[in-house]
Design an enzyme around this catalytic site. Structure first.
Site, PDB file in Angstrom:
ATOM      1  N   GLY A   1     -15.679 -24.816 -23.136  1.00 57.52           N
ATOM      2  CA  GLY A   1     -15.683 -23.413 -23.640  1.00 57.52           C
ATOM      3  C   GLY A   1     -15.089 -23.354 -25.118  1.00 57.52           C
ATOM      4  O   GLY A   1     -15.635 -22.728 -26.077  1.00 57.52           O
TER       5      GLY A   1
ATOM      6  N   GLU B   1      -7.825 -25.736 -27.699  1.00 60.57           N
ATOM      7  CA  GLU B   1      -6.902 -25.167 -28.456  1.00 60.57           C
ATOM      8  C   GLU B   1      -6.227 -26.057 -29.436  1.00 60.57           C
ATOM      9  O   GLU B   1      -4.930 -25.945 -29.453  1.00 60.57           O
ATOM     10  CB  GLU B   1      -5.677 -24.642 -27.459  1.00 60.57           C
TER      11      GLU B   1
ATOM     12  N   GLU C   1      -7.061 -18.912 -26.964  1.00 61.65           N
ATOM     13  CA  GLU C   1      -6.968 -20.165 -27.718  1.00 61.65           C
ATOM     14  C   GLU C   1      -5.836 -19.907 -28.693  1.00 61.65           C
ATOM     15  O   GLU C   1      -5.039 -20.939 -28.782  1.00 61.65           O
ATOM     16  CB  GLU C   1      -8.243 -20.805 -28.376  1.00 61.65           C
TER      17      GLU C   1
ATOM     18  N   GLU D   1      -1.764 -22.367 -19.009  1.00 61.81           N
ATOM     19  CA  GLU D   1      -3.161 -21.320 -18.885  1.00 61.81           C
ATOM     20  C   GLU D   1      -2.931 -20.055 -18.383  1.00 61.81           C
ATOM     21  O   GLU D   1      -3.421 -19.212 -18.335  1.00 61.81           O
ATOM     22  CB  GLU D   1      -3.968 -22.205 -17.982  1.00 61.81           C
TER      23      GLU D   1
HETATM   24 ZN   LIG Z   1      -6.608 -22.209 -21.947  1.00 63.18          ZN
END
Ligand SMILES: [Zn+2]
Length: 515
Positions: free
Chosen positions: A112, A115, A149, A171
């Site tokens: 997706g 970062e 991000e 996360e």
């Molecule tokens: Zn992440």
């Protein structure tokens, strides 16, 4: 020599060599893990669509030249997200030696988004937003992914976890802040409500037979990749939200600042010890830490004794009915119905009691028919199994308009999920859920429909039971909903909910289905 390149750091020099190739030198970066390094090499069909330098930071959005207009939204919103993160953490972006916030939209990007420090890469459709073509959900998704991000620039990049056993330190924070920061930028989007269904409830439903957040059993590459699951993201974010609710937002922000500052000082490598040692006192650390080290979450068993007190105990929720101890200290806030209205209550960050492994009795100040509530603002990461009389009283309280949508949404989720896991009798759960025949709020409906969908998936082979469930849901939908799904809602939050419920009314063949 015709190609361009960008990376984590600014270009220092660019030279055309004798052999026709181009040599580009970038500024030296702070030390960083290899997985965060990035180069983006492109030809003339790509460009920095937008670029601007403010307060020493250069913001840029890169992508295909013919998508220029679609990069505008990301470019416009990014400085506010960075400012929001700086304010929330008390740590500036530049303080780590970084000066670029580059974001690139990559065609055929399989993840997706990623970062990379100073140069975040996105799937094209995640970063680009076209006001005339994209839906409100696309716009919200773009903002939330950008916030996720960019939150990693602090949690993951400036401070990196010591090992993938602690993936939630990356996360969980990124998932939590991707809601908190946009909520401050777009308060009318009711993003905190959306967190309840899209993160908190989704995670608790998955967190019945899973790993603890801090998982010692991670050594191989495959085991590391397995850590990127709904529990790491969703439970990580949900327990951070619970901790924030217990501490109050200002103390929570102070805690994050102390954590980041101490890890940056000692070389930027983080373990959960660093986080819990940064708490203002050791007794809180003792209560918080087990939530990250033990798998699962509790069911709080609460019942009224002689109308004058409540008895509280807890077990771990699972699908086997084994009723094992959770090992957790659970923050409890009790609200009892009397003359004061729930709607006017400000619960602040008070915790009435911490429930450990022993049964506790607490006095109850209400009439014998009055209702009581345990998870008062739906921030506790647990389910509540009330006595059967109280489920009835809560249903009447809802009918009289005494409970706000957020509480109704969590109550119906608890009732239906506890039906599924076998802790609550189906008759009691469905009697309670009968309030849906009067429910107009689509957020409450979304919460209920997510739980019904899950139960339905468990009933695939029991067609009689599934048909009966479908009829129950369809009748409630047909009776309660008065919204016209053919008229597209113009308000953002209402439209997001309308899109969800519009699909579900067709699953149950409601008269509202327009597909
Ligand atoms: Zn992440």
């Amino acid at each position: 020599s015709q190609l361009h390149a960008v990376s984590n750091m600014p270009v220092l020099s660019s030279t055309i060599l004798e052999n026709g190739l181009k040599s580009i030198q970038f500024s030296e970066s702070p030390p960083m893990p290899t997985y965060l390094m990035a180069w983006f090499v492109s030809d003339e069909t790509f460009d920095a669509l937008y670029s601007n330098t403010t307060s020493g930071i250069t913001y840029s959005v890169h992508g295909r030249v013919d998508l220029r207009e679609q990069g505008q939204y990301a470019f416009d919103v990014t400085p506010s997200v960075i400012a929001g993160l700086e304010s929330f953490t008390g740590v500036t972006y530049a303080s780590s030696g970084m000066s670029l916030v580059g974001q690139a939209a990559i065609p055929d990007f399989s993840a997706g988004a990623m970062e990379n420090w100073g140069l975040v890469t996105y799937r094209e459709s995640y970063l680009m937003y076209h006001p005339a073509v994209s839906s409100v959900l696309d716009k919200q998704h773009t903002l939330l992914v950008i916030a996720h991000e960019l939150a990693h620039q602090w949690f993951g990049d400036a401070v990196t976890l010591d090992w993938w056993s602690y993936t939630w330190l990356n996360e969980g924070f990124a998932r939590y802040l991707q809601y908190v920061i946009p909520n401050k930028l777009e308060p009318s989007w009711m993003i905190e409500n959306q967190f309840l269904t899209d993160v908190f409830q989704l995670s608790m439903t998955a967190d019945l037979d899973s790993h603890p957040l801090t998982n010692p059993n991670v050594t191989t590459m495959d085991e590391s990749e397995d850590m990127f699951d709904v529990v790491t993201y969703g439970k990580g974010a949900s327990i951070l939200r619970m901790f924030s609710s217990i501490l109050g937002e200002d103390s929570f922000k102070g805690w994050l600042n102390a954590y980041l500052t101490r890890v940056i000082e000692k070389g930027r490598v983080a373990t959960p010890d660093d986080l819990f040692d940064a708490l203002p006192n050791a007794s809180l650390a003792e209560k918080f830490r087990p939530w990250t080290e033990l798998a699962g979450h509790p069911v709080i068993n609460v019942s009224r004794i002689n109308g004058t007190s409540l008895s509280l105990s807890q077990v771990k929720e699972d699908l086997t009915g084994s009723r094992l101890p959770s090992g957790l200290q659970v923050p409890i806030r009790v609200f009892t119905w009397n003359t004061s209205s729930y709607q006017s209550m400000d619960f602040g960050s008070q915790v009435d009691l911490w429930l450990g492994q022993e049964t506790l009795n607490v006095p109850l100040n209400t009439t014998s028919s009055g209702w009581y509530l345990i998870n008062v603002n739906s921030t506790g990461y647990y389910r509540v199994l009330y006595d059967e009389m109280n489920w009835q009283s809560l249903r009447y309280a809802i009918t009289r308009g005494e409970l706000p949508p957020l509480v109704r949404a969590q109550l119906v989720s608890d009732a239906l999920n506890l039906l599924k896991t076998g802790y609550l009798r189906p008759q009691v759960a469905l009697d309670f859920a009968g309030f849906l025949t009067l429910e107009k709020d689509l957020h409450v409906w979304k919460s209920a429909l997510m739980a019904f969908k899950d139960i339905r998936n468990h009933l695939l082979e029991w067609t009689d039971a599934r048909d009966a469930l479908d009829m129950f849901v369809r009748d409630a939908m047909d009776t309660a909903l008065t919204i016209d799904f053919t008229v597209i809602e113009t308000r953002h939050y209402e439209r997001v909910l309308q899109m969800y419920v519009a699909k579900q009314v067709c699953v149950y063949q409601s008269k509202h289905c327009t597909a």
